[in-house]
Design a protein around this motif. Structure first.
Motif, PDB file in Angstrom:
ATOM      1  N   GLU A  90      42.303  43.031  27.383  1.00 45.41           N
ATOM      2  CA  GLU A  90      43.568  42.435  27.795  1.00 45.41           C
ATOM      3  C   GLU A  90      43.943  42.903  29.193  1.00 45.41           C
ATOM      4  OE1 GLU A  90      48.245  42.689  26.492  1.00 45.41           O
ATOM      5  OE2 GLU A  90      46.721  43.147  24.993  1.00 45.41           O
ATOM      6  N   THR A  91      44.320  41.963  30.022  1.00 45.39           N
ATOM      7  CA  THR A  91      44.852  42.265  31.345  1.00 45.39           C
ATOM      8  C   THR A  91      45.612  41.040  31.844  1.00 45.39           C
ATOM      9  OG1 THR A  91      44.365  43.133  33.545  1.00 45.39           O
ATOM     10  CG2 THR A  91      42.816  41.529  32.667  1.00 45.39           C
ATOM     11  N   GLU A  92      46.464  41.239  32.819  1.00 42.10           N
ATOM     12  CA  GLU A  92      47.203  40.116  33.396  1.00 42.10           C
ATOM     13  C   GLU A  92      46.226  39.215  34.138  1.00 42.10           C
ATOM     14  OE1 GLU A  92      50.099  41.860  35.942  1.00 42.10           O
ATOM     15  OE2 GLU A  92      50.960  43.063  34.343  1.00 42.10           O
ATOM     16  N   PRO A  93      46.483  37.919  34.177  1.00 47.59           N
ATOM     17  CA  PRO A  93      45.556  37.027  34.888  1.00 47.59           C
ATOM     18  C   PRO A  93      45.614  37.274  36.393  1.00 47.59           C
ATOM     19  CG  PRO A  93      47.471  35.817  34.103  1.00 47.59           C
ATOM     20  CD  PRO A  93      47.577  37.192  33.535  1.00 47.59           C
ATOM     21  N   GLY A  94      44.469  37.075  37.046  1.00 42.53           N
ATOM     22  CA  GLY A  94      44.413  37.196  38.494  1.00 42.53           C
ATOM     23  C   GLY A  94      45.016  35.966  39.140  1.00 42.53           C
ATOM     24  N   LEU A  95      45.418  36.091  40.375  1.00 41.26           N
ATOM     25  CA  LEU A  95      46.017  34.973  41.099  1.00 41.26           C
ATOM     26  C   LEU A  95      45.112  34.565  42.246  1.00 41.26           C
ATOM     27  CD1 LEU A  95      49.650  36.380  41.291  1.00 41.26           C
ATOM     28  CD2 LEU A  95      48.784  34.657  39.712  1.00 41.26           C
ATOM     29  N   GLN A  96      45.266  33.337  42.693  1.00 41.93           N
ATOM     30  CA  GLN A  96      44.494  32.854  43.832  1.00 41.93           C
ATOM     31  C   GLN A  96      44.771  33.753  45.024  1.00 41.93           C
ATOM     32  OE1 GLN A  96      42.296  30.405  43.894  1.00 41.93           O
ATOM     33  NE2 GLN A  96      41.862  30.685  46.051  1.00 41.93           N
ATOM     34  N   GLY A  97      43.711  34.204  45.698  1.00 39.31           N
ATOM     35  CA  GLY A  97      43.882  35.046  46.871  1.00 39.31           C
ATOM     36  C   GLY A  97      43.680  36.525  46.589  1.00 39.31           C
ATOM     37  N   ARG A 101      41.835  39.826  46.182  1.00 34.16           N
ATOM     38  CA  ARG A 101      40.576  40.282  46.767  1.00 34.16           C
ATOM     39  C   ARG A 101      40.246  41.690  46.284  1.00 34.16           C
ATOM     40  NH1 ARG A 101      40.008  35.732  47.300  1.00 34.16           N
ATOM     41  NH2 ARG A 101      40.246  34.490  49.165  1.00 34.16           N
ATOM     42  N   SER A 102      39.003  42.080  46.480  1.00 33.09           N
ATOM     43  CA  SER A 102      38.555  43.400  46.021  1.00 33.09           C
ATOM     44  C   SER A 102      39.233  44.531  46.791  1.00 33.09           C
ATOM     45  CB  SER A 102      37.041  43.528  46.147  1.00 33.09           C
ATOM     46  OG  SER A 102      36.665  43.410  47.496  1.00 33.09           O
ATOM     47  N   THR A 103      39.725  44.265  47.987  1.00 32.05           N
ATOM     48  CA  THR A 103      40.368  45.323  48.769  1.00 32.05           C
ATOM     49  C   THR A 103      41.846  45.445  48.456  1.00 32.05           C
ATOM     50  OG1 THR A 103      40.744  43.776  50.579  1.00 32.05           O
ATOM     51  CG2 THR A 103      38.755  45.130  50.690  1.00 32.05           C
ATOM     52  N   GLY A 104      42.333  44.591  47.564  1.00 29.19           N
ATOM     53  CA  GLY A 104      43.754  44.586  47.229  1.00 29.19           C
ATOM     54  C   GLY A 104      44.120  45.708  46.272  1.00 29.19           C
ATOM     55  N   GLY A 105      45.211  45.513  45.588  1.00 25.89           N
ATOM     56  CA  GLY A 105      45.745  46.514  44.683  1.00 25.89           C
ATOM     57  C   GLY A 105      45.034  46.545  43.343  1.00 25.89           C
ATOM     58  N   THR A 106      45.666  47.247  42.406  1.00 28.21           N
ATOM     59  CA  THR A 106      45.106  47.353  41.064  1.00 28.21           C
ATOM     60  C   THR A 106      46.163  46.953  40.044  1.00 28.21           C
ATOM     61  OG1 THR A 106      45.761  49.669  40.868  1.00 28.21           O
ATOM     62  CG2 THR A 106      43.540  49.227  41.706  1.00 28.21           C
ATOM     63  N   LYS A 107      45.686  46.722  38.837  1.00 28.09           N
ATOM     64  CA  LYS A 107      46.574  46.375  37.729  1.00 28.09           C
ATOM     65  C   LYS A 107      46.059  47.074  36.478  1.00 28.09           C
ATOM     66  CE  LYS A 107      43.953  42.188  36.721  1.00 28.09           C
ATOM     67  NZ  LYS A 107      43.977  40.740  36.594  1.00 28.09           N
ATOM     68  N   PRO A 108      46.920  47.294  35.478  1.00 29.06           N
ATOM     69  CA  PRO A 108      46.455  47.934  34.244  1.00 29.06           C
ATOM     70  C   PRO A 108      45.626  46.959  33.411  1.00 29.06           C
ATOM     71  CG  PRO A 108      48.790  47.420  34.093  1.00 29.06           C
ATOM     72  CD  PRO A 108      48.358  47.069  35.484  1.00 29.06           C
ATOM     73  N   ALA A 109      44.632  47.492  32.709  1.00 31.37           N
ATOM     74  CA  ALA A 109      43.804  46.693  31.810  1.00 31.37           C
ATOM     75  C   ALA A 109      43.485  47.540  30.583  1.00 31.37           C
ATOM     76  CB  ALA A 109      42.520  46.266  32.505  1.00 31.37           C
ATOM     77  N   THR A 110      43.427  46.891  29.421  1.00 32.29           N
ATOM     78  CA  THR A 110      43.095  47.575  28.181  1.00 32.29           C
ATOM     79  C   THR A 110      41.639  47.292  27.853  1.00 32.29           C
ATOM     80  OG1 THR A 110      45.363  47.266  27.442  1.00 32.29           O
ATOM     81  CG2 THR A 110      43.756  47.873  25.777  1.00 32.29           C
ATOM     82  N   LEU A 111      40.888  48.361  27.559  1.00 35.48           N
ATOM     83  CA  LEU A 111      39.484  48.220  27.190  1.00 35.48           C
ATOM     84  C   LEU A 111      39.372  47.904  25.705  1.00 35.48           C
ATOM     85  CD1 LEU A 111      38.132  51.344  29.092  1.00 35.48           C
ATOM     86  CD2 LEU A 111      37.879  48.960  29.772  1.00 35.48           C
ATOM     87  N   PRO A 131      40.788  46.268  39.682  1.00 35.14           N
ATOM     88  CA  PRO A 131      41.210  45.397  40.788  1.00 35.14           C
ATOM     89  C   PRO A 131      41.857  44.123  40.252  1.00 35.14           C
ATOM     90  CG  PRO A 131      38.970  46.161  41.135  1.00 35.14           C
ATOM     91  CD  PRO A 131      39.356  46.570  39.749  1.00 35.14           C
ATOM     92  N   LEU A 132      42.637  43.467  41.085  1.00 35.35           N
ATOM     93  CA  LEU A 132      43.400  42.293  40.679  1.00 35.35           C
ATOM     94  C   LEU A 132      42.529  41.113  40.232  1.00 35.35           C
ATOM     95  CD1 LEU A 132      46.061  42.427  43.517  1.00 35.35           C
ATOM     96  CD2 LEU A 132      46.373  43.092  41.127  1.00 35.35           C
ATOM     97  N   PHE A 133      41.278  41.019  40.711  1.00 35.38           N
ATOM     98  CA  PHE A 133      40.444  39.869  40.384  1.00 35.38           C
ATOM     99  C   PHE A 133      39.762  39.964  39.016  1.00 35.38           C
ATOM    100  CE2 PHE A 133      37.827  42.785  42.864  1.00 35.38           C
ATOM    101  CZ  PHE A 133      36.716  42.928  42.042  1.00 35.38           C
ATOM    102  N   ILE A 134      39.844  41.092  38.333  1.00 36.25           N
ATOM    103  CA  ILE A 134      39.215  41.263  37.015  1.00 36.25           C
ATOM    104  C   ILE A 134      40.045  40.507  35.969  1.00 36.25           C
ATOM    105  CG2 ILE A 134      38.615  42.938  35.215  1.00 36.25           C
ATOM    106  CD1 ILE A 134      36.749  43.070  37.576  1.00 36.25           C
ATOM    107  N   THR A 135      39.349  39.793  35.068  1.00 36.81           N
ATOM    108  CA  THR A 135      40.040  39.009  34.037  1.00 36.81           C
ATOM    109  C   THR A 135      39.660  39.498  32.643  1.00 36.81           C
ATOM    110  OG1 THR A 135      38.267  37.377  33.998  1.00 36.81           O
ATOM    111  CG2 THR A 135      40.111  36.946  35.488  1.00 36.81           C
ATOM    112  N   THR A 136      40.421  39.054  31.656  1.00 38.05           N
ATOM    113  CA  THR A 136      40.156  39.397  30.264  1.00 38.05           C
ATOM    114  C   THR A 136      38.778  38.885  29.868  1.00 38.05           C
ATOM    115  OG1 THR A 136      42.504  39.277  29.754  1.00 38.05           O
ATOM    116  CG2 THR A 136      40.995  39.092  27.896  1.00 38.05           C
TER     117      THR A 136
END
Length: 186
Positions: free
Chosen positions: A136-143, A145-155, A164-169
């Motif tokens: 589970e993680t929040e969906p990524g948005l258009q734009g 990038r790998s150099t951007g911020g991070t978000k929480p994700a559950t393994l 990174p923001l581009f990783i999806t569930t």
């Protein structure tokens, strides 16, 4: 018995009346004035407490007899983790406190090294990195990038990491088992 000159990372010493301490780091120091000494960082095997300790060079230290076996995590039984010896197929219950943070990165059939001293499990070592699926993680948005911020994700194990923001569930990622950091896509 060994001397401080024989110290290696991972070696387990008996100090302070029988307490077991694992060598995390060591450094031989030869100052310009005075005798040589060994500066160490030791981790208490049972409590996890980390301390710095200095030994004079050549001092004898008591090395604990530690038997490390490759085992496979089978299932969780209450608060215990049940491991199977890959050679003898014996089942061993290891308390949750002994497994520690390794529990965050273990799925059924995960191979691990379990260290024993006098028949009781001391600690569980996982490989440096494991591959797990993001449940589970929040969906990524258009734009994003790998150099951007991070978000929480559950393994899939239930542990939470920063990705990174581009990783999806549903994606497989590599995770460092020592620090819990995202290493990359699997």
């Amino acid at each position: 018995m060994a001397t401080t000159n024989d110290l290696k990372n991972g070696m387990v010493l008996k100090l302070d009346g029988g307490e077991l301490w694992a060598v995390v780091e060591f450094q031989h120091v030869k100052p310009g004035k005075g005798g040589a000494f060994v500066r160490t960082k030791l981790k208490n095997v049972l409590s996890g407490k980390v301390v710095d300790k200095t030994f004079n060079a050549g001092v004898k230290v008591d090395v604990a007899n530690v038997d490390k076996r490759e085992m496979q995590f089978s299932y969780k039984d209450g608060d215990d983790f049940v491991f199977m010896d890959t050679e003898t197929y014996d089942m061993v219950n290891v308390p949750q406190g002994t497994v520690g943070t390794a529990a965050n990165y273990m799925l059924e059939n995960t191979l691990a090294t379990v260290a024993f001293n006098e028949g009781s499990a001391l600690y569980v070592d996982l490989p440096a990195a494991v591959e797990l699926t993001i449940s589970e993680t929040e969906p990524g948005l258009q734009g994003d990038r790998s150099t951007g911020g991070t978000k929480p994700a559950t393994l899939e194990t239930g542990a939470e990491i920063k990705v990174p923001l581009f990783i999806t569930t549903g994606e497989r990622v590599k995770v460092d088992t020592r620090s819990g950091e995202y290493l990359g896509r699997a």
